[in-house]
Design a protein around this motif. Structure first.
Motif, PDB file in Angstrom:
ATOM      1  N   VAL A  31       0.850  -1.189   0.000  1.00  0.00           N
ATOM      2  CA  VAL A  31       0.000   0.000   0.000  1.00  0.00           C
ATOM      3  C   VAL A  31       0.885   1.239   0.000  1.00  0.00           C
ATOM      4  O   VAL A  31       1.954   1.251   0.625  1.00  0.00           O
ATOM      5  N   TYR A  32       0.444   2.276  -0.698  1.00  0.00           N
ATOM      6  CA  TYR A  32       1.151   3.560  -0.634  1.00  0.00           C
ATOM      7  C   TYR A  32       0.470   4.425   0.417  1.00  0.00           C
ATOM      8  O   TYR A  32      -0.749   4.632   0.386  1.00  0.00           O
ATOM      9  N   LEU A  33       1.257   4.964   1.362  1.00  0.00           N
ATOM     10  CA  LEU A  33       0.715   5.834   2.398  1.00  0.00           C
ATOM     11  C   LEU A  33       1.702   6.959   2.682  1.00  0.00           C
ATOM     12  O   LEU A  33       2.802   6.732   3.198  1.00  0.00           O
ATOM     13  N   ARG A  64       4.714  -3.635  -7.799  1.00  0.00           N
ATOM     14  CA  ARG A  64       4.942  -4.306  -6.516  1.00  0.00           C
ATOM     15  C   ARG A  64       3.871  -5.349  -6.208  1.00  0.00           C
ATOM     16  O   ARG A  64       4.147  -6.328  -5.504  1.00  0.00           O
ATOM     17  N   ASN A  65       2.659  -5.139  -6.729  1.00  0.00           N
ATOM     18  CA  ASN A  65       1.565  -6.077  -6.464  1.00  0.00           C
ATOM     19  C   ASN A  65       1.274  -6.998  -7.648  1.00  0.00           C
ATOM     20  O   ASN A  65       0.315  -7.774  -7.605  1.00  0.00           O
ATOM     21  N   ASN A  66       2.108  -6.902  -8.676  1.00  0.00           N
ATOM     22  CA  ASN A  66       1.966  -7.757  -9.854  1.00  0.00           C
ATOM     23  C   ASN A  66       0.514  -7.756 -10.363  1.00  0.00           C
ATOM     24  O   ASN A  66      -0.080  -8.802 -10.618  1.00  0.00           O
ATOM     25  N   LEU A  67      -0.035  -6.579 -10.484  1.00  0.00           N
ATOM     26  CA  LEU A  67      -1.435  -6.431 -10.877  1.00  0.00           C
ATOM     27  C   LEU A  67      -1.557  -6.369 -12.393  1.00  0.00           C
ATOM     28  O   LEU A  67      -0.981  -5.496 -13.040  1.00  0.00           O
ATOM     29  N   GLN A  68      -2.303  -7.289 -12.955  1.00  0.00           N
ATOM     30  CA  GLN A  68      -2.550  -7.304 -14.397  1.00  0.00           C
ATOM     31  C   GLN A  68      -3.925  -6.741 -14.745  1.00  0.00           C
ATOM     32  O   GLN A  68      -4.082  -6.040 -15.745  1.00  0.00           O
ATOM     33  N   GLU A  69      -4.923  -7.059 -13.921  1.00  0.00           N
ATOM     34  CA  GLU A  69      -6.280  -6.566 -14.181  1.00  0.00           C
ATOM     35  C   GLU A  69      -6.956  -6.285 -12.852  1.00  0.00           C
ATOM     36  O   GLU A  69      -6.925  -7.113 -11.939  1.00  0.00           O
ATOM     37  N   GLY A  70      -7.560  -5.124 -12.751  1.00  0.00           N
ATOM     38  CA  GLY A  70      -8.214  -4.748 -11.504  1.00  0.00           C
ATOM     39  C   GLY A  70      -8.323  -3.250 -11.381  1.00  0.00           C
ATOM     40  O   GLY A  70      -8.632  -2.561 -12.341  1.00  0.00           O
ATOM     41  N   LEU A 100      -2.574  10.888   1.934  1.00  0.00           N
ATOM     42  CA  LEU A 100      -2.690  10.293   0.600  1.00  0.00           C
ATOM     43  C   LEU A 100      -2.486   8.789   0.708  1.00  0.00           C
ATOM     44  O   LEU A 100      -1.451   8.328   1.193  1.00  0.00           O
ATOM     45  N   VAL A 101      -3.493   8.043   0.283  1.00  0.00           N
ATOM     46  CA  VAL A 101      -3.463   6.580   0.346  1.00  0.00           C
ATOM     47  C   VAL A 101      -3.825   6.019  -1.020  1.00  0.00           C
ATOM     48  O   VAL A 101      -4.755   6.504  -1.669  1.00  0.00           O
ATOM     49  N   LEU A 102      -3.093   4.995  -1.459  1.00  0.00           N
ATOM     50  CA  LEU A 102      -3.455   4.251  -2.667  1.00  0.00           C
ATOM     51  C   LEU A 102      -3.260   2.767  -2.398  1.00  0.00           C
ATOM     52  O   LEU A 102      -2.305   2.360  -1.724  1.00  0.00           O
ATOM     53  N   PHE A 103      -4.178   1.957  -2.919  1.00  0.00           N
ATOM     54  CA  PHE A 103      -4.000   0.503  -2.848  1.00  0.00           C
ATOM     55  C   PHE A 103      -4.621  -0.147  -4.076  1.00  0.00           C
ATOM     56  O   PHE A 103      -5.456   0.446  -4.763  1.00  0.00           O
ATOM     57  N   THR A 104      -4.205  -1.370  -4.341  1.00  0.00           N
ATOM     58  CA  THR A 104      -4.663  -2.113  -5.512  1.00  0.00           C
ATOM     59  C   THR A 104      -5.735  -3.121  -5.132  1.00  0.00           C
ATOM     60  O   THR A 104      -5.806  -3.578  -3.987  1.00  0.00           O
ATOM     61  N   GLN A 105      -6.566  -3.483  -6.113  1.00  0.00           N
ATOM     62  CA  GLN A 105      -7.540  -4.562  -5.960  1.00  0.00           C
ATOM     63  C   GLN A 105      -7.556  -5.376  -7.255  1.00  0.00           C
ATOM     64  O   GLN A 105      -7.815  -4.809  -8.329  1.00  0.00           O
ATOM     65  N   ALA A 106      -7.258  -6.654  -7.156  1.00  0.00           N
ATOM     66  CA  ALA A 106      -7.325  -7.528  -8.322  1.00  0.00           C
ATOM     67  C   ALA A 106      -8.778  -7.855  -8.619  1.00  0.00           C
ATOM     68  O   ALA A 106      -9.521  -8.297  -7.723  1.00  0.00           O
ATOM     69  N   LYS A 107      -9.232  -7.617  -9.852  1.00  0.00           N
ATOM     70  CA  LYS A 107     -10.611  -7.879 -10.249  1.00  0.00           C
ATOM     71  C   LYS A 107     -10.661  -8.331 -11.694  1.00  0.00           C
ATOM     72  O   LYS A 107      -9.821  -7.944 -12.506  1.00  0.00           O
ATOM     73  N   ASP A 108     -11.675  -9.131 -12.005  1.00  0.00           N
ATOM     74  CA  ASP A 108     -11.951  -9.506 -13.386  1.00  0.00           C
ATOM     75  C   ASP A 108     -12.825  -8.411 -13.988  1.00  0.00           C
ATOM     76  O   ASP A 108     -13.989  -8.254 -13.605  1.00  0.00           O
ATOM     77  N   LEU A 109     -12.284  -7.646 -14.918  1.00  0.00           N
ATOM     78  CA  LEU A 109     -13.013  -6.526 -15.495  1.00  0.00           C
ATOM     79  C   LEU A 109     -13.564  -6.803 -16.891  1.00  0.00           C
ATOM     80  O   LEU A 109     -14.475  -6.104 -17.340  1.00  0.00           O
ATOM     81  N   THR A 110     -13.033  -7.807 -17.563  1.00  0.00           N
ATOM     82  CA  THR A 110     -13.308  -7.935 -18.993  1.00  0.00           C
ATOM     83  C   THR A 110     -14.159  -9.142 -19.386  1.00  0.00           C
ATOM     84  O   THR A 110     -14.467  -9.311 -20.563  1.00  0.00           O
ATOM     85  N   SER A 111     -14.541  -9.980 -18.427  1.00  0.00           N
ATOM     86  CA  SER A 111     -15.400 -11.115 -18.770  1.00  0.00           C
ATOM     87  C   SER A 111     -16.767 -10.619 -19.244  1.00  0.00           C
ATOM     88  O   SER A 111     -17.220  -9.534 -18.877  1.00  0.00           O
ATOM     89  N   VAL A 165       4.242   0.352   1.994  1.00  0.00           N
ATOM     90  CA  VAL A 165       4.269  -0.478   3.198  1.00  0.00           C
ATOM     91  C   VAL A 165       3.326  -1.662   3.027  1.00  0.00           C
ATOM     92  O   VAL A 165       2.368  -1.603   2.243  1.00  0.00           O
ATOM     93  N   PRO A 166       3.559  -2.769   3.752  1.00  0.00           N
ATOM     94  CA  PRO A 166       2.585  -3.865   3.754  1.00  0.00           C
ATOM     95  C   PRO A 166       1.242  -3.360   4.259  1.00  0.00           C
ATOM     96  O   PRO A 166       1.186  -2.494   5.140  1.00  0.00           O
ATOM     97  N   GLU A 167       0.170  -3.905   3.735  1.00  0.00           N
ATOM     98  CA  GLU A 167      -1.156  -3.397   4.121  1.00  0.00           C
ATOM     99  C   GLU A 167      -1.404  -3.473   5.625  1.00  0.00           C
ATOM    100  O   GLU A 167      -2.116  -2.627   6.173  1.00  0.00           O
ATOM    101  N   GLU A 168      -0.812  -4.460   6.300  1.00  0.00           N
ATOM    102  CA  GLU A 168      -1.009  -4.587   7.735  1.00  0.00           C
ATOM    103  C   GLU A 168      -0.371  -3.420   8.504  1.00  0.00           C
ATOM    104  O   GLU A 168      -0.741  -3.141   9.648  1.00  0.00           O
ATOM    105  N   GLU A 169       0.592  -2.767   7.880  1.00  0.00           N
ATOM    106  CA  GLU A 169       1.299  -1.675   8.546  1.00  0.00           C
ATOM    107  C   GLU A 169       0.802  -0.299   8.115  1.00  0.00           C
ATOM    108  O   GLU A 169       1.301   0.719   8.608  1.00  0.00           O
ATOM    109  N   ALA A 170      -0.177  -0.253   7.243  1.00  0.00           N
ATOM    110  CA  ALA A 170      -0.696   1.029   6.755  1.00  0.00           C
ATOM    111  C   ALA A 170      -1.705   1.579   7.755  1.00  0.00           C
ATOM    112  O   ALA A 170      -2.842   1.111   7.836  1.00  0.00           O
ATOM    113  N   LYS A 171      -1.293   2.560   8.532  1.00  0.00           N
ATOM    114  CA  LYS A 171      -2.132   3.106   9.601  1.00  0.00           C
ATOM    115  C   LYS A 171      -2.351   4.599   9.388  1.00  0.00           C
ATOM    116  O   LYS A 171      -1.442   5.328   9.018  1.00  0.00           O
TER     117      LYS A 171
END
Length: 281
Positions: free
Chosen positions: A5-7, A81-87, A112-123, A12-18
């Motif tokens: 996660v970006y904070l 860092r999160n190897n995100l291809q689709e989401g 300022l916070v940013l995080f990724t979410q893996a999702k199927d967007l194109t089915s 930082v690891p999501e568990e440490e994002a406070k």
């Protein structure tokens, strides 16, 4: 595995994002957000989302926490860092932490916070079923704030009835979905969607889809429409950053297009994905 996660300048690891309990996003919903789609490891519609972010911040008297180039670099680093291809990548900016007071501080450091979410967007999309509910939100829906309790409750009302989402209604007319813009297609093929104003979010996907529809010589009319008009339509659909163009196949129990996705929504979704892949950065 834990996401990165970006904070506030750190990855930082999501568990440490406070975030502080005194953050005004937590205490007052004093913040804005954006969600960008990721296709093939690239970002769709980035410039449009940044432009809207700047506008939302400006309407609340806030500035950009970082410039556009740095923001793009943060997005790319999170994808890597999160190897995100689709989401999706969620971004939130709040006014920052300060002792609780309705009068907000002018010198607080923004969060300022940013995080990724893996999702199927194109089915291929089977279509969703929606209910109508009163629109009880505040009067500046054009600002993409984190004040999302009313839409969240609306979506839960739909889930309680075994449906997928809700269309909000004000003064007899549909404003938008809980997290999406709403459209109908008349029996003669005209696309109808509510005109831009403070009543709805100025969707980035909305703008792109309407541009593509115009390029395909589809007729478009921007005006309010009623639930009864929607139930009598040939098709209905919604658009949003992480659903693109999704058919609506039932409204308040009335089947649309015999309960199956129609050709116009499918065509627009296919064209949007194709164009978004080409333009992604």
């Amino acid at each position: 595995m834990s996401r990165t996660v970006y904070l506030n300048g750190a990855y930082v690891p999501e568990e440490e994002a406070k975030v502080s309990v005194f953050d005004r996003g937590f205490l007052f919903a004093d913040g804005v957000y954006e969600v960008t789609a990721v296709l093939d490891g690239k970002i769709a519609e980035f410039e449009g989302h940044v432009a809207r972010l700047k506008r939302s911040l400006g309407e609340l008297g806030m500035s950009m926490p970082v410039d556009s180039d740095e923001l793009l670099a943060i997005h790319h680093e999170l994808i890597k860092r999160n190897n995100l291809q689709e989401g999706a990548i969620y971004l939130q900016v709040t006014r920052g932490a300060a002792d609780r007071d309705f009068v907000f501080p002018k010198e607080a450091t923004q969060t300022l916070v940013l995080f990724t979410q893996a999702k199927d967007l194109t089915s291929e999309k089977a279509g969703i079923k929606v209910i109508s509910i009163p629109d009880i939100r505040w009067g500046r829906r054009d600002i993409k704030t984190v004040q999302l309790l009313a839409p969240s409750m609306g979506k839960m009302m739909a889930k309680a009835e075994g449906k997928d989402d809700a269309w909000m209604v004000e003064d007899g007319f549909v404003t938008e979905g809980t997290s999406n813009n709403a459209y109908i297609v008349t029996k003669n093929g005209k696309i109808i969607t509510r005109n831009l104003s403070n009543s709805i979010l100025h969707g980035i996907t909305r703008a792109a889809v309407l541009r593509l529809a115009a390029e395909l010589d589809m007729e478009i009319e921007e005006r309010p429409f009623t639930i009864a008009e929607a139930q009598d339509a040939a098709e209905a659909f919604i658009t949003a950053a992480t659903i693109f163009v999704c058919p609506v196949v039932e409204i308040d129990g009335a089947a649309i297009n015999n309960g199956v996705p129609g050709p116009i929504s499918k065509r627009l979704n296919d064209v949007y994905i194709e164009e978004a892949r080409k333009a992604a950065c």
